[in-house]
Design an enzyme around this catalytic site. Structure first.
Site, PDB file in Angstrom:
ATOM      1  N   GLY A 250       0.804  -1.210   0.000  1.00  0.00           N
ATOM      2  CA  GLY A 250       0.000   0.000   0.000  1.00  0.00           C
ATOM      3  C   GLY A 250       0.836   1.258   0.000  1.00  0.00           C
TER       4      GLY A 250
ATOM      5  N   GLU B 194      11.240   2.822   5.429  1.00  0.00           N
ATOM      6  CA  GLU B 194      10.916   1.450   5.815  1.00  0.00           C
ATOM      7  C   GLU B 194      12.032   0.930   6.711  1.00  0.00           C
ATOM      8  OE1 GLU B 194       9.824  -1.923   6.851  1.00  0.00           O
ATOM      9  OE2 GLU B 194       8.384  -0.890   5.548  1.00  0.00           O
TER      10      GLU B 194
ATOM     11  N   THR C 182       4.669  -6.924   4.785  1.00  0.00           N
ATOM     12  CA  THR C 182       4.158  -8.221   5.205  1.00  0.00           C
ATOM     13  C   THR C 182       3.837  -9.113   4.021  1.00  0.00           C
ATOM     14  OG1 THR C 182       3.271  -7.352   7.276  1.00  0.00           O
ATOM     15  CG2 THR C 182       2.295  -9.382   6.446  1.00  0.00           C
ATOM     16  N   CYS C 183       3.147  -8.592   3.024  1.00  0.00           N
ATOM     17  CA  CYS C 183       2.683  -9.435   1.919  1.00  0.00           C
ATOM     18  C   CYS C 183       3.843 -10.098   1.182  1.00  0.00           C
ATOM     19  CB  CYS C 183       1.847  -8.606   0.952  1.00  0.00           C
ATOM     20  SG  CYS C 183       1.260  -9.564  -0.470  1.00  0.00           S
TER      21      CYS C 183
ATOM     22  N   CYS D   9       1.729 -13.128   2.206  1.00  0.00           N
ATOM     23  CA  CYS D   9       1.048 -13.740   1.061  1.00  0.00           C
ATOM     24  C   CYS D   9       1.983 -14.459   0.093  1.00  0.00           C
ATOM     25  CB  CYS D   9       0.269 -12.675   0.283  1.00  0.00           C
ATOM     26  SG  CYS D   9      -0.643 -11.505   1.290  1.00  0.00           S
TER      27      CYS D   9
ATOM     28  N   LYS E 202       3.995 -17.484   1.572  1.00  0.00           N
ATOM     29  CA  LYS E 202       2.998 -18.498   1.945  1.00  0.00           C
ATOM     30  C   LYS E 202       2.467 -19.210   0.711  1.00  0.00           C
ATOM     31  CE  LYS E 202      -1.049 -17.046   2.752  1.00  0.00           C
ATOM     32  NZ  LYS E 202      -2.140 -16.239   3.352  1.00  0.00           N
TER      33      LYS E 202
ATOM     34  N   GLY F  28      -7.867 -20.813  15.012  1.00  0.00           N
ATOM     35  CA  GLY F  28      -8.690 -21.466  14.003  1.00  0.00           C
ATOM     36  C   GLY F  28      -9.027 -20.581  12.827  1.00  0.00           C
TER      37      GLY F  28
ATOM     38  N   TYR G 254      -7.880 -18.083   9.299  1.00  0.00           N
ATOM     39  CA  TYR G 254      -7.362 -18.489   7.988  1.00  0.00           C
ATOM     40  C   TYR G 254      -5.855 -18.719   8.014  1.00  0.00           C
ATOM     41  CZ  TYR G 254      -5.717 -13.711   6.984  1.00  0.00           C
ATOM     42  OH  TYR G 254      -5.055 -12.511   7.014  1.00  0.00           O
TER      43      TYR G 254
ATOM     44  N   GLU H 224      -4.374 -22.263   6.849  1.00  0.00           N
ATOM     45  CA  GLU H 224      -3.464 -22.318   5.704  1.00  0.00           C
ATOM     46  C   GLU H 224      -2.161 -23.007   6.086  1.00  0.00           C
ATOM     47  OE1 GLU H 224      -4.825 -18.371   3.162  1.00  0.00           O
ATOM     48  OE2 GLU H 224      -3.313 -18.156   4.729  1.00  0.00           O
TER      49      GLU H 224
ATOM     50  N   ARG I 254     -10.314 -22.314  19.581  1.00  0.00           N
ATOM     51  CA  ARG I 254     -11.196 -21.996  20.706  1.00  0.00           C
ATOM     52  C   ARG I 254     -12.674 -22.104  20.328  1.00  0.00           C
ATOM     53  NH1 ARG I 254     -10.754 -19.014  25.543  1.00  0.00           N
ATOM     54  NH2 ARG I 254     -12.674 -17.934  26.151  1.00  0.00           N
TER      55      ARG I 254
ATOM     56  N   ASP J 211      -3.517  -2.301   6.844  1.00  0.00           N
ATOM     57  CA  ASP J 211      -3.859  -3.022   8.064  1.00  0.00           C
ATOM     58  C   ASP J 211      -3.773  -2.163   9.317  1.00  0.00           C
ATOM     59  OD1 ASP J 211      -3.895  -5.000   6.198  1.00  0.00           O
ATOM     60  OD2 ASP J 211      -2.543  -6.359   7.251  1.00  0.00           O
TER      61      ASP J 211
ATOM     62  N   THR K 131      -4.084  -7.235   1.171  1.00  0.00           N
ATOM     63  CA  THR K 131      -3.128  -6.466   0.381  1.00  0.00           C
ATOM     64  C   THR K 131      -3.792  -5.664  -0.754  1.00  0.00           C
ATOM     65  OG1 THR K 131      -1.324  -7.977   0.884  1.00  0.00           O
ATOM     66  CG2 THR K 131      -1.089  -6.634  -1.095  1.00  0.00           C
TER      67      THR K 131
ATOM     68  N   ALA L 292      -9.776 -15.117  -0.638  1.00  0.00           N
ATOM     69  CA  ALA L 292      -9.563 -16.562  -0.679  1.00  0.00           C
ATOM     70  C   ALA L 292      -8.750 -17.000   0.523  1.00  0.00           C
ATOM     71  CB  ALA L 292      -8.845 -16.969  -1.968  1.00  0.00           C
TER      72      ALA L 292
ATOM     73  N   HIS M  46     -18.367 -26.774 -20.247  1.00  0.00           N
ATOM     74  CA  HIS M  46     -18.440 -28.187 -19.868  1.00  0.00           C
ATOM     75  C   HIS M  46     -17.270 -28.970 -20.465  1.00  0.00           C
ATOM     76  CE1 HIS M  46     -20.361 -31.998 -18.862  1.00  0.00           C
ATOM     77  NE2 HIS M  46     -20.047 -32.424 -20.093  1.00  0.00           N
TER      78      HIS M  46
ATOM     79  N   GLU N 226     -19.057 -24.966 -13.918  1.00  0.00           N
ATOM     80  CA  GLU N 226     -20.342 -24.976 -14.625  1.00  0.00           C
ATOM     81  C   GLU N 226     -21.512 -25.197 -13.670  1.00  0.00           C
ATOM     82  OE1 GLU N 226     -21.430 -28.390 -17.149  1.00  0.00           O
ATOM     83  OE2 GLU N 226     -19.555 -29.308 -16.472  1.00  0.00           O
TER      84      GLU N 226
END
Length: 489
Positions: free
Chosen positions: A16, A35, A42-43, A48, A51, A176, A178, A182, A199, A340, A348, A378, A472, A477
Protein backbone atom coordinates in the site's frame (compact mmCIF):
# COMPACT_ATOMS: atom_id res chain seq x y z
CA UNK A 1 2.58 29.26 2.79
CA UNK A 2 4.80 26.89 4.72
CA UNK A 3 7.67 25.23 2.88
CA UNK A 4 8.26 21.53 3.49
CA UNK A 5 11.01 19.12 2.50
CA UNK A 6 8.44 16.86 0.85
CA UNK A 7 4.87 17.03 -0.34
CA UNK A 8 4.35 13.50 0.96
CA UNK A 9 6.25 11.34 3.41
CA UNK A 10 5.15 7.70 3.53
CA UNK A 11 5.98 5.61 6.60
CA UNK A 12 5.94 1.96 5.62
CA UNK A 13 7.24 0.20 2.51
CA UNK A 14 4.59 -2.47 2.03
CA UNK A 15 2.34 -2.83 -0.99
CA UNK A 16 0.00 0.00 0.00
CA UNK A 17 2.69 2.48 0.96
CA UNK A 18 4.82 1.80 -2.11
CA UNK A 19 1.86 2.15 -4.47
CA UNK A 20 0.78 5.44 -2.86
CA UNK A 21 4.32 6.82 -2.99
CA UNK A 22 4.78 5.92 -6.66
CA UNK A 23 1.39 7.25 -7.77
CA UNK A 24 1.86 10.49 -5.84
CA UNK A 25 5.32 11.00 -7.35
CA UNK A 26 3.86 10.59 -10.84
CA UNK A 27 1.73 13.68 -10.21
CA UNK A 28 4.92 15.71 -9.74
CA UNK A 29 4.88 15.63 -5.95
CA UNK A 30 8.12 15.43 -3.95
CA UNK A 31 7.84 12.08 -2.17
CA UNK A 32 9.92 10.13 0.32
CA UNK A 33 9.34 6.78 1.97
CA UNK A 34 10.84 5.18 5.07
CA UNK A 35 10.92 1.45 5.81
CA UNK A 36 12.70 0.06 8.87
CA UNK A 37 12.70 -3.58 7.77
CA UNK A 38 12.45 -4.72 4.14
CA UNK A 39 10.65 -3.17 1.20
CA UNK A 40 7.64 -5.24 0.28
CA UNK A 41 6.23 -5.41 3.78
CA UNK A 42 4.16 -8.22 5.20
CA UNK A 43 2.68 -9.44 1.92
CA UNK A 44 5.90 -9.83 -0.04
CA UNK A 45 8.41 -10.67 2.68
CA UNK A 46 6.52 -12.51 5.44
CA UNK A 47 2.97 -13.14 4.27
CA UNK A 48 1.05 -13.74 1.06
CA UNK A 49 3.90 -14.35 -1.37
CA UNK A 50 6.11 -16.77 0.59
CA UNK A 51 3.00 -18.50 1.95
CA UNK A 52 1.64 -19.10 -1.57
CA UNK A 53 5.01 -20.46 -2.69
CA UNK A 54 4.84 -22.86 0.26
CA UNK A 55 1.33 -23.85 -0.84
CA UNK A 56 2.67 -24.69 -4.31
CA UNK A 57 5.48 -26.75 -2.79
CA UNK A 58 3.10 -28.62 -0.50
CA UNK A 59 0.89 -29.80 -3.38
CA UNK A 60 3.55 -32.04 -4.91
CA UNK A 61 2.79 -35.25 -3.04
CA UNK A 62 -0.94 -35.09 -3.81
CA UNK A 63 -0.22 -34.36 -7.46
CA UNK A 64 2.06 -37.39 -7.70
CA UNK A 65 -0.51 -39.56 -5.91
CA UNK A 66 -3.19 -38.48 -8.38
CA UNK A 67 -0.81 -39.11 -11.29
CA UNK A 68 -0.25 -42.66 -10.04
CA UNK A 69 -4.00 -43.21 -9.85
CA UNK A 70 -4.32 -42.04 -13.48
CA UNK A 71 -1.70 -44.56 -14.57
CA UNK A 72 1.62 -42.77 -14.35
CA UNK A 73 4.69 -44.49 -12.95
CA UNK A 74 5.67 -41.91 -10.38
CA UNK A 75 7.12 -41.87 -6.89
CA UNK A 76 7.22 -39.16 -4.24
CA UNK A 77 10.14 -39.12 -1.87
CA UNK A 78 10.45 -37.00 1.24
CA UNK A 79 10.17 -33.25 0.85
CA UNK A 80 13.57 -31.55 0.94
CA UNK A 81 13.13 -28.27 2.84
CA UNK A 82 16.86 -27.60 2.52
CA UNK A 83 16.44 -27.36 -1.28
CA UNK A 84 13.25 -25.30 -1.19
CA UNK A 85 14.05 -22.81 1.56
CA UNK A 86 17.09 -21.10 -0.03
CA UNK A 87 15.16 -20.62 -3.27
CA UNK A 88 12.30 -19.10 -1.30
CA UNK A 89 14.67 -16.61 0.32
CA UNK A 90 16.24 -15.81 -3.06
CA UNK A 91 12.82 -15.06 -4.54
CA UNK A 92 11.95 -12.71 -1.68
CA UNK A 93 15.27 -10.91 -2.16
CA UNK A 94 14.47 -10.55 -5.85
CA UNK A 95 11.03 -9.11 -5.16
CA UNK A 96 12.42 -6.67 -2.62
CA UNK A 97 14.80 -5.48 -5.31
CA UNK A 98 11.86 -5.01 -7.69
CA UNK A 99 10.11 -2.78 -5.15
CA UNK A 100 13.25 -0.70 -4.67
CA UNK A 101 13.68 -0.33 -8.42
CA UNK A 102 10.05 0.77 -8.82
CA UNK A 103 10.50 3.48 -6.18
CA UNK A 104 13.81 4.63 -7.67
CA UNK A 105 12.23 4.77 -11.11
CA UNK A 106 9.46 6.98 -9.73
CA UNK A 107 12.04 9.29 -8.08
CA UNK A 108 10.82 8.49 -4.59
CA UNK A 109 13.58 9.04 -2.01
CA UNK A 110 14.02 5.95 0.16
CA UNK A 111 15.10 6.00 3.81
CA UNK A 112 16.08 2.58 5.17
CA UNK A 113 15.22 3.69 8.66
CA UNK A 114 12.57 3.63 11.34
CA UNK A 115 10.41 6.74 11.18
CA UNK A 116 8.22 8.22 13.90
CA UNK A 117 5.98 11.26 13.88
CA UNK A 118 7.33 14.25 15.79
CA UNK A 119 4.41 16.57 14.97
CA UNK A 120 1.71 16.83 12.28
CA UNK A 121 4.27 17.85 9.65
CA UNK A 122 7.55 16.41 10.97
CA UNK A 123 9.00 12.91 10.79
CA UNK A 124 11.97 11.82 12.90
CA UNK A 125 14.31 9.24 11.35
CA UNK A 126 16.66 6.98 13.29
CA UNK A 127 19.83 7.99 11.44
CA UNK A 128 18.88 11.03 9.40
CA UNK A 129 17.47 13.57 11.82
CA UNK A 130 14.10 15.07 10.98
CA UNK A 131 12.31 15.96 7.77
CA UNK A 132 9.13 17.92 7.14
CA UNK A 133 6.20 17.05 4.90
CA UNK A 134 2.95 18.66 3.90
CA UNK A 135 1.23 15.28 4.14
CA UNK A 136 2.21 12.17 6.09
CA UNK A 137 0.85 8.75 5.13
CA UNK A 138 1.12 5.95 7.70
CA UNK A 139 1.20 2.51 6.09
CA UNK A 140 3.08 0.41 8.63
CA UNK A 141 0.68 -2.55 8.70
CA UNK A 142 0.49 -4.93 11.62
CA UNK A 143 2.32 -7.77 13.33
CA UNK A 144 1.31 -11.17 14.74
CA UNK A 145 0.80 -11.44 18.49
CA UNK A 146 1.07 -14.20 21.06
CA UNK A 147 -1.59 -14.83 23.70
CA UNK A 148 -0.93 -13.98 27.34
CA UNK A 149 0.14 -17.38 28.53
CA UNK A 150 3.22 -18.29 30.51
CA UNK A 151 6.14 -19.24 28.25
CA UNK A 152 4.37 -17.89 25.16
CA UNK A 153 7.79 -16.68 24.03
CA UNK A 154 8.61 -20.32 23.20
CA UNK A 155 5.98 -20.31 20.44
CA UNK A 156 6.40 -19.20 16.86
CA UNK A 157 4.23 -16.70 14.98
CA UNK A 158 3.51 -16.62 11.25
CA UNK A 159 6.59 -14.49 10.46
CA UNK A 160 8.81 -17.22 11.88
CA UNK A 161 7.48 -19.94 9.59
CA UNK A 162 9.45 -18.55 6.66
CA UNK A 163 12.69 -18.60 8.64
CA UNK A 164 12.71 -22.25 9.71
CA UNK A 165 15.96 -23.95 8.78
CA UNK A 166 14.35 -27.37 8.91
CA UNK A 167 10.85 -28.80 9.04
CA UNK A 168 9.59 -29.96 12.42
CA UNK A 169 8.25 -33.47 12.76
CA UNK A 170 5.27 -32.22 14.75
CA UNK A 171 3.54 -28.86 15.03
CA UNK A 172 0.75 -27.54 17.24
CA UNK A 173 -1.15 -24.59 15.77
CA UNK A 174 -3.12 -22.48 18.25
CA UNK A 175 -5.98 -20.66 16.49
CA UNK A 176 -8.69 -21.47 14.00
CA UNK A 177 -8.57 -18.55 11.56
CA UNK A 178 -7.36 -18.49 7.99
CA UNK A 179 -3.67 -18.18 8.88
CA UNK A 180 -3.92 -21.20 11.17
CA UNK A 181 -5.75 -23.28 8.58
CA UNK A 182 -3.46 -22.32 5.70
CA UNK A 183 -0.32 -23.26 7.62
CA UNK A 184 -1.97 -26.45 8.87
CA UNK A 185 -2.58 -27.60 5.29
CA UNK A 186 0.87 -26.52 4.10
CA UNK A 187 2.77 -28.26 6.87
CA UNK A 188 0.65 -31.42 6.84
CA UNK A 189 1.15 -31.82 3.10
CA UNK A 190 4.89 -31.36 3.57
CA UNK A 191 4.83 -34.36 5.89
CA UNK A 192 4.54 -32.69 9.30
CA UNK A 193 2.24 -34.09 11.99
CA UNK A 194 -0.16 -31.17 12.59
CA UNK A 195 -2.58 -30.51 15.45
CA UNK A 196 -4.96 -27.52 15.71
CA UNK A 197 -6.43 -26.12 18.93
CA UNK A 198 -9.26 -23.76 17.96
CA UNK A 199 -11.20 -22.00 20.71
CA UNK A 200 -14.42 -21.71 18.67
CA UNK A 201 -16.95 -24.41 17.91
CA UNK A 202 -15.70 -24.48 14.30
CA UNK A 203 -12.69 -23.23 12.36
CA UNK A 204 -12.74 -20.08 10.21
CA UNK A 205 -15.06 -17.91 12.27
CA UNK A 206 -16.79 -15.31 10.10
CA UNK A 207 -16.85 -17.45 6.95
CA UNK A 208 -19.92 -19.27 5.61
CA UNK A 209 -20.89 -22.14 7.92
CA UNK A 210 -21.43 -24.68 5.15
CA UNK A 211 -18.11 -23.83 3.52
CA UNK A 212 -16.07 -23.99 6.69
CA UNK A 213 -17.73 -27.23 7.70
CA UNK A 214 -16.73 -28.91 4.44
CA UNK A 215 -13.23 -27.53 4.71
CA UNK A 216 -12.90 -28.78 8.28
CA UNK A 217 -13.79 -32.29 7.16
CA UNK A 218 -11.30 -32.09 4.28
CA UNK A 219 -8.55 -31.05 6.70
CA UNK A 220 -9.34 -33.95 8.99
CA UNK A 221 -9.32 -36.38 6.06
CA UNK A 222 -5.81 -35.32 5.12
CA UNK A 223 -4.61 -36.11 8.64
CA UNK A 224 -4.80 -32.78 10.48
CA UNK A 225 -5.86 -33.37 14.09
CA UNK A 226 -8.46 -30.62 14.59
CA UNK A 227 -9.67 -29.88 18.13
CA UNK A 228 -12.42 -27.26 18.35
CA UNK A 229 -13.58 -25.76 21.63
CA UNK A 230 -10.02 -26.21 22.84
CA UNK A 231 -7.39 -23.83 24.15
CA UNK A 232 -3.75 -24.14 25.11
CA UNK A 233 -3.49 -23.72 28.87
CA UNK A 234 0.16 -24.46 29.65
CA UNK A 235 3.42 -24.84 27.80
CA UNK A 236 7.12 -25.14 28.64
CA UNK A 237 10.23 -26.81 27.33
CA UNK A 238 9.89 -30.57 27.48
CA UNK A 239 12.76 -30.90 29.92
CA UNK A 240 10.92 -28.58 32.31
CA UNK A 241 7.57 -30.41 32.06
CA UNK A 242 5.83 -30.82 35.42
CA UNK A 243 5.39 -34.23 36.97
CA UNK A 244 2.50 -35.51 39.04
CA UNK A 245 -1.22 -34.69 38.78
CA UNK A 246 -2.08 -31.68 36.67
CA UNK A 247 -5.33 -29.64 36.55
CA UNK A 248 -7.60 -30.47 33.62
CA UNK A 249 -10.80 -29.25 32.01
CA UNK A 250 -12.35 -26.16 33.59
CA UNK A 251 -9.55 -26.01 36.18
CA UNK A 252 -6.93 -25.42 33.48
CA UNK A 253 -8.05 -22.25 31.70
CA UNK A 254 -5.19 -19.93 32.61
CA UNK A 255 -4.02 -17.90 29.65
CA UNK A 256 -6.68 -19.06 27.18
CA UNK A 257 -6.80 -16.89 24.06
CA UNK A 258 -9.66 -14.43 23.74
CA UNK A 259 -10.88 -15.86 20.43
CA UNK A 260 -10.04 -17.84 17.32
CA UNK A 261 -7.91 -15.09 15.84
CA UNK A 262 -8.07 -12.41 18.51
CA UNK A 263 -6.04 -12.67 21.66
CA UNK A 264 -4.93 -10.65 24.60
CA UNK A 265 -1.62 -9.81 23.00
CA UNK A 266 1.85 -9.94 24.36
CA UNK A 267 4.83 -8.37 22.62
CA UNK A 268 7.30 -10.80 24.17
CA UNK A 269 9.98 -11.78 21.65
CA UNK A 270 9.71 -15.30 20.36
CA UNK A 271 12.30 -18.04 20.03
CA UNK A 272 14.94 -18.30 17.39
CA UNK A 273 12.96 -20.04 14.62
CA UNK A 274 16.09 -21.93 13.69
CA UNK A 275 15.99 -23.68 17.07
CA UNK A 276 13.88 -26.77 17.65
CA UNK A 277 11.67 -27.82 20.56
CA UNK A 278 10.52 -30.03 21.98
CA UNK A 279 7.74 -28.17 23.84
CA UNK A 280 5.42 -29.75 26.41
CA UNK A 281 1.82 -28.57 26.21
CA UNK A 282 -1.45 -29.05 28.04
CA UNK A 283 -4.85 -28.30 26.52
CA UNK A 284 -8.09 -27.24 28.20
CA UNK A 285 -9.39 -30.80 27.72
CA UNK A 286 -6.52 -32.09 29.84
CA UNK A 287 -4.52 -33.63 27.00
CA UNK A 288 -0.75 -33.36 27.47
CA UNK A 289 1.51 -33.68 24.44
CA UNK A 290 4.99 -32.74 23.28
CA UNK A 291 5.50 -30.95 19.94
CA UNK A 292 8.61 -29.84 18.09
CA UNK A 293 7.08 -26.39 17.65
CA UNK A 294 4.00 -24.40 18.68
CA UNK A 295 2.66 -21.82 16.22
CA UNK A 296 0.43 -19.06 17.55
CA UNK A 297 -2.07 -17.88 14.91
CA UNK A 298 -4.05 -15.86 17.43
CA UNK A 299 -4.39 -12.46 15.80
CA UNK A 300 -2.51 -9.38 14.69
CA UNK A 301 -2.09 -5.86 16.03
CA UNK A 302 -1.47 -2.55 14.30
CA UNK A 303 2.21 -1.51 14.39
CA UNK A 304 1.56 1.88 16.00
CA UNK A 305 3.44 1.47 19.28
CA UNK A 306 6.03 4.18 19.79
CA UNK A 307 5.22 5.97 16.54
CA UNK A 308 4.30 9.27 18.19
CA UNK A 309 0.78 9.22 16.78
CA UNK A 310 -1.05 9.97 20.00
CA UNK A 311 1.46 12.68 20.89
CA UNK A 312 0.69 14.28 17.52
CA UNK A 313 -3.01 14.18 18.36
CA UNK A 314 -4.03 11.21 16.17
CA UNK A 315 -6.92 9.17 17.55
CA UNK A 316 -6.31 5.45 17.98
CA UNK A 317 -8.70 2.62 18.75
CA UNK A 318 -8.20 0.49 21.86
CA UNK A 319 -6.43 -2.15 19.76
CA UNK A 320 -3.89 0.40 18.55
CA UNK A 321 -5.28 0.85 15.03
CA UNK A 322 -5.66 4.33 13.54
CA UNK A 323 -9.11 5.87 13.21
CA UNK A 324 -9.68 7.28 9.70
CA UNK A 325 -12.60 8.55 7.65
CA UNK A 326 -13.81 7.34 4.25
CA UNK A 327 -10.87 9.16 2.61
CA UNK A 328 -8.26 7.55 4.92
CA UNK A 329 -7.74 10.88 6.75
CA UNK A 330 -7.18 10.92 10.50
CA UNK A 331 -8.50 13.59 12.84
CA UNK A 332 -5.21 15.43 12.24
CA UNK A 333 -5.74 16.89 8.72
CA UNK A 334 -2.16 16.40 7.48
CA UNK A 335 -1.91 12.74 8.57
CA UNK A 336 -3.50 9.87 6.65
CA UNK A 337 -3.35 6.08 7.11
CA UNK A 338 -4.02 3.07 4.88
CA UNK A 339 -3.82 -0.70 5.07
CA UNK A 340 -3.86 -3.02 8.06
CA UNK A 341 -2.85 -0.25 10.45
CA UNK A 342 -6.41 1.13 10.11
CA UNK A 343 -8.22 -2.09 11.03
CA UNK A 344 -10.61 -1.95 8.07
CA UNK A 345 -10.18 -4.87 5.66
CA UNK A 346 -6.73 -6.47 6.19
CA UNK A 347 -6.00 -7.55 2.61
CA UNK A 348 -3.13 -6.47 0.38
CA UNK A 349 -5.30 -5.47 -2.63
CA UNK A 350 -7.42 -3.35 -0.29
CA UNK A 351 -4.35 -1.49 0.99
CA UNK A 352 -3.30 -0.82 -2.60
CA UNK A 353 -6.74 0.52 -3.51
CA UNK A 354 -6.75 2.69 -0.39
CA UNK A 355 -3.37 4.08 -1.43
CA UNK A 356 -4.60 4.92 -4.91
CA UNK A 357 -7.78 6.54 -3.53
CA UNK A 358 -5.59 8.63 -1.20
CA UNK A 359 -3.54 9.89 -4.16
CA UNK A 360 -6.69 10.68 -6.16
CA UNK A 361 -8.08 12.62 -3.21
CA UNK A 362 -5.01 14.54 -2.07
CA UNK A 363 -2.83 14.95 -5.16
CA UNK A 364 -5.29 14.82 -8.05
CA UNK A 365 -8.08 16.83 -6.46
CA UNK A 366 -10.59 14.04 -7.03
CA UNK A 367 -12.15 13.14 -3.65
CA UNK A 368 -12.37 9.34 -3.77
CA UNK A 369 -13.80 7.38 -0.85
CA UNK A 370 -12.64 3.79 -0.50
CA UNK A 371 -15.22 1.17 -1.43
CA UNK A 372 -14.98 -1.75 0.99
CA UNK A 373 -18.11 -3.53 -0.21
CA UNK A 374 -18.12 -6.93 -1.96
CA UNK A 375 -14.39 -7.65 -1.77
CA UNK A 376 -13.49 -11.15 -3.06
CA UNK A 377 -11.03 -13.09 -0.93
CA UNK A 378 -9.56 -16.56 -0.68
CA UNK A 379 -8.24 -18.86 2.01
CA UNK A 380 -5.37 -20.88 0.55
CA UNK A 381 -6.11 -24.10 2.31
CA UNK A 382 -6.25 -27.37 0.38
CA UNK A 383 -8.83 -27.23 -1.12
CA UNK A 384 -9.11 -23.46 -1.27
CA UNK A 385 -12.05 -21.41 -0.03
CA UNK A 386 -13.14 -18.48 -2.17
CA UNK A 387 -15.76 -16.03 -0.95
CA UNK A 388 -17.39 -12.74 -1.88
CA UNK A 389 -20.35 -10.96 -0.30
CA UNK A 390 -22.55 -12.13 2.54
CA UNK A 391 -22.64 -15.49 4.26
CA UNK A 392 -25.97 -17.28 4.42
CA UNK A 393 -26.51 -16.21 8.03
CA UNK A 394 -25.63 -12.57 7.32
CA UNK A 395 -28.02 -12.40 4.39
CA UNK A 396 -30.86 -14.09 6.30
CA UNK A 397 -30.69 -11.36 8.93
CA UNK A 398 -31.55 -8.78 6.27
CA UNK A 399 -34.59 -10.47 4.76
CA UNK A 400 -35.90 -13.49 2.83
CA UNK A 401 -33.25 -15.35 0.84
CA UNK A 402 -32.88 -18.37 -1.40
CA UNK A 403 -29.81 -20.55 -1.13
CA UNK A 404 -28.53 -22.49 -4.14
CA UNK A 405 -25.88 -25.01 -3.18
CA UNK A 406 -24.33 -28.21 -4.43
CA UNK A 407 -21.55 -30.43 -3.13
CA UNK A 408 -20.06 -33.16 -5.28
CA UNK A 409 -16.94 -35.08 -6.23
CA UNK A 410 -15.32 -33.38 -9.24
CA UNK A 411 -14.63 -35.50 -12.31
CA UNK A 412 -10.90 -35.92 -11.75
CA UNK A 413 -11.41 -37.08 -8.15
CA UNK A 414 -14.35 -39.34 -8.87
CA UNK A 415 -12.37 -41.09 -11.61
CA UNK A 416 -9.63 -42.11 -9.17
CA UNK A 417 -12.17 -42.91 -6.43
CA UNK A 418 -11.06 -40.06 -4.18
CA UNK A 419 -13.50 -38.83 -1.55
CA UNK A 420 -12.56 -35.17 -2.08
CA UNK A 421 -15.60 -32.94 -2.50
CA UNK A 422 -16.20 -29.38 -3.63
CA UNK A 423 -18.92 -26.89 -2.71
CA UNK A 424 -20.62 -24.27 -4.88
CA UNK A 425 -23.03 -21.89 -3.16
CA UNK A 426 -25.02 -18.79 -4.12
CA UNK A 427 -26.98 -16.71 -1.61
CA UNK A 428 -29.79 -14.83 -3.37
CA UNK A 429 -32.18 -12.10 -2.22
CA UNK A 430 -35.67 -13.54 -2.65
CA UNK A 431 -37.18 -10.17 -3.56
CA UNK A 432 -34.63 -8.52 -5.87
CA UNK A 433 -33.07 -11.81 -7.11
CA UNK A 434 -29.67 -10.18 -6.69
CA UNK A 435 -26.82 -12.51 -5.71
CA UNK A 436 -25.72 -11.40 -2.24
CA UNK A 437 -22.89 -13.86 -1.74
CA UNK A 438 -20.93 -16.66 -3.35
CA UNK A 439 -18.85 -19.30 -1.55
CA UNK A 440 -16.68 -21.94 -3.19
CA UNK A 441 -14.60 -24.73 -1.66
CA UNK A 442 -12.58 -26.28 -4.46
CA UNK A 443 -9.10 -26.42 -5.98
CA UNK A 444 -8.24 -22.96 -7.34
CA UNK A 445 -11.30 -21.40 -5.68
CA UNK A 446 -9.33 -18.16 -5.43
CA UNK A 447 -9.11 -18.00 -9.22
CA UNK A 448 -12.83 -18.72 -9.59
CA UNK A 449 -14.04 -16.21 -7.01
CA UNK A 450 -12.09 -13.38 -8.66
CA UNK A 451 -14.18 -13.63 -11.81
CA UNK A 452 -17.46 -14.20 -9.99
CA UNK A 453 -16.65 -11.18 -7.85
CA UNK A 454 -16.92 -8.98 -10.96
CA UNK A 455 -20.45 -10.19 -11.67
CA UNK A 456 -21.62 -9.80 -8.08
CA UNK A 457 -20.05 -6.35 -7.81
CA UNK A 458 -22.03 -5.36 -10.90
CA UNK A 459 -25.27 -6.50 -9.26
CA UNK A 460 -25.83 -9.79 -11.08
CA UNK A 461 -29.06 -11.65 -10.37
CA UNK A 462 -29.60 -15.38 -10.17
CA UNK A 463 -31.23 -15.19 -13.60
CA UNK A 464 -28.03 -13.62 -14.99
CA UNK A 465 -26.18 -16.72 -13.83
CA UNK A 466 -28.89 -18.93 -15.33
CA UNK A 467 -28.65 -17.18 -18.71
CA UNK A 468 -24.88 -17.65 -18.87
CA UNK A 469 -23.87 -20.70 -20.88
CA UNK A 470 -21.85 -23.19 -18.87
CA UNK A 471 -18.38 -24.39 -19.83
CA UNK A 472 -18.44 -28.19 -19.87
CA UNK A 473 -16.96 -30.23 -18.31
CA UNK A 474 -15.74 -28.00 -15.47
CA UNK A 475 -16.32 -27.59 -11.77
CA UNK A 476 -17.47 -24.02 -12.29
CA UNK A 477 -20.34 -24.98 -14.63
CA UNK A 478 -22.31 -26.07 -11.56
CA UNK A 479 -22.57 -22.38 -10.63
CA UNK A 480 -24.65 -21.86 -13.78
CA UNK A 481 -26.83 -24.97 -13.59
CA UNK A 482 -28.29 -24.82 -10.07
CA UNK A 483 -32.00 -24.26 -10.89
CA UNK A 484 -33.88 -25.07 -7.69
CA UNK A 485 -32.96 -23.53 -4.33
CA UNK A 486 -31.64 -25.94 -1.72
CA UNK A 487 -33.55 -23.96 0.91
CA UNK A 488 -35.29 -20.66 1.52
CA UNK A 489 -35.14 -18.55 4.65
Amino acid sequence: MAEYDYDLFVIGGGSGGVRAARMAAQTGARVALAEESRLGGTCVIRGCVPKKLMVFASQGAAQISDAQAFGWEARAGDFDWARFHPRLREELDRLEGVYRKLLDGSEVEIFDSRAVIADPHTVRLDDDGTVSAKHILVAVGGYPVRPEIENADLGLVSDDMFLLEELPKSLLIVGGGYIACEFACIMRNLGVEVTIYARGAQILKGFDDEARGLLSEAMKQCGIDVHTGTTLTEMCRAEDAPSGPRPTGSDATMGAPAGDDEAAATDAPGPDPKATGPIWTQASNGVEKVFDHVLFATGRRASTDGMGLEEAGVTLQRNGSIVVDAYSQTNVPSIYAIGDVTDRVPLTPVAIREGMAFVDTVFKGEPTPVDHALIPSAVFTQPELGTVGMTEDEAAEQGPIEVYATSFRPMNKAFIDSHSRVLMKLVVCAETRRVLGCHIVAPDAGELIQMIGVAIKMGATKEDFDRTCAVHPTISEEMMTMRAPARTT
